[in-house]
Write a protein that holds these residues in place. Structure first.
Motif, mmCIF file in Angstrom:
data_model
loop_
_atom_site.group_PDB
_atom_site.id
_atom_site.type_symbol
_atom_site.label_atom_id
_atom_site.label_comp_id
_atom_site.label_asym_id
_atom_site.label_seq_id
_atom_site.Cartn_x
_atom_site.Cartn_y
_atom_site.Cartn_z
ATOM 1 N N UNK A 142 0.819 -1.205 0.000
ATOM 2 C CA UNK A 142 0.000 0.000 0.000
ATOM 3 C C UNK A 142 0.862 1.267 0.000
ATOM 4 N N UNK A 143 2.088 1.156 0.479
ATOM 5 C CA UNK A 143 2.973 2.316 0.484
ATOM 6 C C UNK A 143 3.474 2.627 -0.924
ATOM 7 N N UNK A 144 3.940 1.575 -1.614
ATOM 8 C CA UNK A 144 4.476 1.762 -2.965
ATOM 9 C C UNK A 144 3.392 1.746 -4.038
ATOM 10 N N UNK A 145 2.172 1.310 -3.648
ATOM 11 C CA UNK A 145 1.060 1.200 -4.589
ATOM 12 C C UNK A 145 1.403 0.259 -5.754
ATOM 13 N N UNK A 146 1.922 -0.922 -5.389
ATOM 14 C CA UNK A 146 2.262 -1.905 -6.404
ATOM 15 C C UNK A 146 2.318 -3.301 -5.782
ATOM 16 N N UNK A 147 2.230 -4.325 -6.656
ATOM 17 C CA UNK A 147 2.381 -5.701 -6.200
ATOM 18 C C UNK A 147 3.851 -5.992 -5.954
ATOM 19 N N UNK A 148 4.121 -6.727 -4.869
ATOM 20 C CA UNK A 148 5.492 -7.107 -4.534
ATOM 21 C C UNK A 148 5.572 -8.632 -4.506
ATOM 22 N N UNK A 149 6.538 -9.189 -5.224
ATOM 23 C CA UNK A 149 6.686 -10.637 -5.341
ATOM 24 C C UNK A 149 7.928 -11.129 -4.604
ATOM 25 N N UNK A 150 7.836 -12.371 -4.117
ATOM 26 C CA UNK A 150 9.011 -13.036 -3.587
ATOM 27 C C UNK A 150 9.923 -13.467 -4.727
ATOM 28 N N UNK A 151 11.107 -13.948 -4.383
ATOM 29 C CA UNK A 151 12.090 -14.316 -5.401
ATOM 30 C C UNK A 151 11.802 -15.670 -6.033
ATOM 31 N N UNK A 152 10.819 -16.390 -5.502
ATOM 32 C CA UNK A 152 10.444 -17.676 -6.085
ATOM 33 C C UNK A 152 11.100 -18.859 -5.394
ATOM 34 N N UNK A 153 10.363 -19.958 -5.331
ATOM 35 C CA UNK A 153 10.889 -21.226 -4.807
ATOM 36 C C UNK A 153 10.675 -22.309 -5.852
#
Length: 273
Positions: A150-161
């Motif tokens: 909500x701060x950056x107003x964007x989706x944030x993804x993990x690096x993947x497993x």
């Protein structure tokens, strides 16, 4: 550093404008210039923070028919769901489900996914797990968790497993090697092609060896391509010095997938028979 995200310090336009002005506060003769400047920087600089989503394990290996657990930490609770995605390169990611820790079960599933095979839980408001039961070869893929910042107003993804499902009963891939053409032998470098078919999963590792020694350069491997039988095809080109090929040493291609390894070798003398 603030907890719950990665932060960067930047100077706002207002301060830049002040520094560029002819204001008496920033004339070299001003005795208190340094103190005033430091005060302004402290007061006017601002911090931009982005939520840090972490998947603790880069890869997880399980045996077919067992249960796989993939972990995701979202750093801070903002009231948003955590979504999970599955990707088998080069295909687009597939939405699996979304879940919020305050719920007892996921409230939405993607096409082709159901609660009898995959679900999600949370051990805290920021620690989430994707649970895959009775894993099969088709579950081998890279899994990503994501949430809204909500701060950056964007989706944030993990690096993947990367989930690797092994099955010792599966037959290994079928390999075919193609030697350099006679015309190539007149050049300084030649190419050898390895084609692997009926690879059981899209998560496969292809490697080249010369006289038993692994090679790390001159390799171009394409992304796996799905076959009509739902298995995969993989191809790789190795470019080496012509002298290495004419030395008649064994050149090997190896493909490892689902716990099984296929290997095939070729040498120049094999091609002259």
């Amino acid at each position: 550093m603030l907890s719950g995200g990665s932060c960067s310090l930047s100077t706002p336009p207002l301060l830049i404008s002040l520094l560029d002005s002819k204001s008496r506060f920033f004339r070299p003769h001003t005795a208190n210039m340094l103190g005033t400047l430091c005060t302004l920087i402290t007061a006017l600089s601002y911090i931009s923070c982005h939520k840090l989503v972490t998947q603790t394990a880069p890869s997880v290996t399980v045996t077919k028919n067992e249960k796989a657990t993939l972990n995701c930490n979202i750093a801070r609770e903002d009231g948003y769901h955590v979504s999970w995605y599955k990707q088998i390169s080069p295909e687009a990611p597939q939405f699996i489900l979304r879940f919020h820790h305050s719920h007892s079960s996921p409230d939405q599933y993607g096409t082709g996914f159901s609660s009898d095979h995959v679900t999600s839980k949370a051990s805290s408001s920021i620690d989430y797990q994707l649970l895959i039961s009775n894993v099969q070869e088709g579950d081998s893929a890279v899994y990503y968790c994501a949430t809204w910042d909500d701060t950056a107003k964007e989706w944030v993804f993990g690096q993947g497993t990367k989930l690797i499902v092994t099955d010792p009963t599966l037959p290994a891939a079928s390999l075919t090697l193609f030697p350099p053409s006679p015309a190539e032998l007149q050049a300084d470098r030649v190419s050898v092609v390895c084609v692997a078919e009926d690879v059981p999963t899209g998560l496969a590792e292809l490697s080249w060896l010369l006289a038993g020694n692994p090679l790390s350069s001159g390799i171009s491997t394409a992304s796996p391509q799905r076959q009509p039988n739902s298995k995969f095809r993989l191809s790789s080109i190795l470019t080496i010095q012509t002298a290495h090929w004419t030395s008649d040493k064994d050149l090997s291609c190896q493909v490892t997938a689902a716990g099984s390894t296929a290997s095939k070798s070729i040498r120049q003398s094999d091609c002259s028979r």
